[in-house]
Design an enzyme around this catalytic site. Structure first.
Site, PDB file in Angstrom:
ATOM      1  N   GLU A  54      -5.525  -8.600   1.059  1.00 17.59           N
ATOM      2  CA  GLU A  54      -6.169  -8.225   2.316  1.00 17.59           C
ATOM      3  C   GLU A  54      -7.636  -7.924   2.056  1.00 17.59           C
ATOM      4  O   GLU A  54      -7.973  -7.228   1.107  1.00 17.59           O
ATOM      5  CB  GLU A  54      -5.568  -6.947   2.933  1.00 17.59           C
ATOM      6  CG  GLU A  54      -4.263  -7.137   3.642  1.00 17.59           C
ATOM      7  CD  GLU A  54      -3.719  -5.832   4.235  1.00 17.59           C
ATOM      8  OE1 GLU A  54      -4.525  -4.958   4.622  1.00 17.59           O
ATOM      9  OE2 GLU A  54      -2.496  -5.694   4.287  1.00 17.59           O
ATOM     10  N   GLU A  61       0.809  -1.230   0.000  1.00 15.35           N
ATOM     11  CA  GLU A  61       0.000   0.000   0.000  1.00 15.35           C
ATOM     12  C   GLU A  61       0.842   1.279   0.000  1.00 15.35           C
ATOM     13  O   GLU A  61       0.931   1.986   1.023  1.00 15.35           O
ATOM     14  CB  GLU A  61      -0.949   0.003   1.207  1.00 15.35           C
ATOM     15  CG  GLU A  61      -1.920  -1.152   1.224  1.00 15.35           C
ATOM     16  CD  GLU A  61      -3.032  -0.988   2.271  1.00 15.35           C
ATOM     17  OE1 GLU A  61      -2.992  -0.004   3.024  1.00 15.35           O
ATOM     18  OE2 GLU A  61      -3.928  -1.829   2.316  1.00 15.35           O
TER      19      GLU A  61
HETATM   20  C1  FCB Z   1      -4.512  -1.933   5.560  1.00 18.62           C
HETATM   21  C2  FCB Z   1      -3.136  -2.284   6.094  1.00 18.62           C
HETATM   22  C3  FCB Z   1      -3.132  -3.297   7.201  1.00 18.62           C
HETATM   23  C4  FCB Z   1      -4.299  -3.137   8.147  1.00 18.62           C
HETATM   24  C5  FCB Z   1      -5.590  -2.986   7.396  1.00 18.62           C
HETATM   25  C6  FCB Z   1      -6.803  -2.825   8.273  1.00 18.62           C
HETATM   26  O1  FCB Z   1      -4.470  -0.648   5.042  1.00 18.62           O
HETATM   27  O2  FCB Z   1      -2.334  -2.781   5.063  1.00 18.62           O
HETATM   28  O3  FCB Z   1      -1.893  -3.209   7.845  1.00 18.62           O
HETATM   29  O4  FCB Z   1      -4.058  -2.126   9.034  1.00 18.62           O
HETATM   30  O5  FCB Z   1      -5.528  -1.903   6.517  1.00 18.62           O
END
Ligand code: FCB
Length: 456
Positions: free
Chosen positions: A362, A166
């Site tokens: 994620e 990210e």
């Molecule tokens: C993302 C991050 C991760 C976590 C989630 C909720 O932006 O990569 O580390 O904090 O959000």
């Protein structure tokens, strides 16, 4: 059968080093920018830090058992630069590498494939002191050198590498003009151009990182980047609204200056024009360095934004979020299940990279979890969220988009950055006083999804 996933679909869970490891002063680890940031008064909710977190540094065998119990075959975690190269460049700390080597062995013995993110935000404070971290071009080369060290040490057993997690979060949320940034290192800069320069340096780090990984790996490996593009979702799936969502995509959340250069070799021209003098300085050869062939793409997606067609220059309108729109336990966590489907589809169609295998690296949610008297967490809200989101991943697979796997965030409740421990994203509850892990109802639910390879 309904909602069935492809037979070779990969199920996983994800974590990151600073959020779970603790042990910040052990075995030669040096401070990271997040250690410094969390000591600055008022930056983290309730003055918390990752000092102890989930104590995963010591409890990793127990956590690997949990992953095994969950039944997933992939685990995404990150290595901490400041454990391995404490000064950010130069001397390597063998004890830092040894920890990850033990973790990798433990995973492999449990039949779980490690997927390693080389940078999940906890860069060495030493480089902040030396040149202001991502404000400097030097950061890109230092990252690549560190990446090569990790790959050389673990590449006999690990073949899946992610350069950065990210970019937007450790650049545009960490450097701000005129207000306090919410992420480390938390630097106020003079102009918006300075901010875009930090993300340009991150892109360079990715490109140099890809080259370094390939050069250092003793075997054929899969190299990837994890991005969190803002996802534009057509308000209705009419041709004109779909086109509007595609038109909006490069302008949304800076996508045109993040995922575009990495996947297409150029900043989106419309975005560049909009940035004007705020656009970063791009030296000759930079775009070639950034645009390295990669083997797959990781997407972190939690929410999305509805778009409809409009009779204006961009041909699209951003639909405002109504006051009562359903949210999970985070101000930004509107429930937009189709964001996963559209994230995947935008890569193929809007970015024109149908060749690129995609992983959701994620997805998950914070819920306001409570322990019952007998120590359970019955997080039916998290289950509701996951069920709706996963159905749209299944749809993408069924329609033939190259979606190969899904990593749930997160295995454990953990240090949620500026929110400290006040937001729980885990499918396993962590009691931070005792370090007791208790799988939540969502853990059992996800285990059944993984076992049956379908979502019900
Ligand atoms: C993302 C991050 C991760 C976590 C989630 C909720 O932006 O990569 O580390 O904090 O959000």
């Amino acid at each position: 059968m309904a909602y069935e996933f492809p037979v070779d679909f990969q199920w996983g869970v994800a974590t990151s080093s600073y959020q779970i490891e603790g042990a910040i002063a052990e075995d030669g680890r040096s401070p990271s920018v997040w250690d410094t940031f969390s000591r600055r008064l008022g930056r983290i909710k309730d003055f918390k830090s990752g000092d102890i977190a989930c104590d995963h540094y010591h409890l990793y065998p127990e956590d690997v058992k949990l992953i095994q119990q969950l039944g997933v075959k992939q685990y995404r975690f990150s290595t901490s630069w400041c454990r391995i190269v404490p000064e950010g460049r130069g001397a390597v700390n063998p004890k830092g590498l040894a920890f990850y080597s033990r973790l990798v062995d433990c995973l492999l013995e449990a039949g779980i494939e490690p997927v390693i993110t080389l940078f999940h935000w906890d860069s060495p404070q030493a480089l902040e002191t030396r040149y202001g971290s991502w404000q400097s071009r030097e950061m890109a080369q230092d990252f690549a050198d560190y990446a090569a060290i990790v790959v050389a040490a673990l590449g006999d057993r690990v073949t899946r590498w992610i350069t950065l997690n990210e970019m937007t979060c450790f650049t545009h949320l960490a450097y701000k003009v005129g207000k306090t940034p919410e992420h480390a290192p938390g630097t106020k800069v003079k102009t918006q151009r300075d901010v875009w320069q930090t993300s340009h340096h991150a892109l360079l780090a990715h490109g140099l990182g890809v080259q370094a990984i390939r050069a250092a790996s003793p075997q054929k490996c899969d190299v990837s980047i994890v991005d969190n593009p803002g996802i534009t979702v057509p308000l209705t799936e009419t041709e004109s609204n779909i086109q509007a969502a595609k038109n909006a995509f490069p302008y949304h959340c800076g996508n045109g200056g993040m995922i575009y250069p990495a996947l297409t070799g150029a900043y989106h021209p419309g975005l560049l024009e909009e940035l004007g003098e705020n656009a970063p300085v791009i030296q000759s050869g930079d775009l070639e360095t950034i645009f390295q062939p990669i083997d797959s793409l990781g997407l972190n997606i939690y929410t999305g934004t509805y778009i409809r067609s409009a009779d204006n220059a961009k041909g699209c309108d951003w639909v405002p979020v109504p006051k009562g729109y359903p949210k999970l336990h985070m101000p930004w966590l509107q429930v937009v299940p189709e964001s996963l489907y559209w994230g995947i589809r935008h890569v193929s169609e809007t970015l024109n990279r149908p060749d690129l295998p995609i992983y959701i690296t994620e997805n998950g949610c914070a819920a306001d979890d409570e322990l019952t008297n007998n120590g359970e967490v019955l997080d039916t809200d998290r289950i509701l969220y996951l069920r709706q989101y996963l159905k749209t991943v299944q749809r993408a697979a069924a329609e033939g988009y190259p979606i190969k796997g899904y990593f749930l965030w997160s295995l454990l409740d953990n240090f949620e950055w500026s929110w400290g421990y006040s937001r729980r994203f885990g499918i396993t509850h962590v009691d931070y006083k005792t370090q007791k892990r208790s799988p939540k109802a969502s853990f059992e639910w996800y285990r059944e999804v993984v076992r049956s390879n379908r979502v019900m």
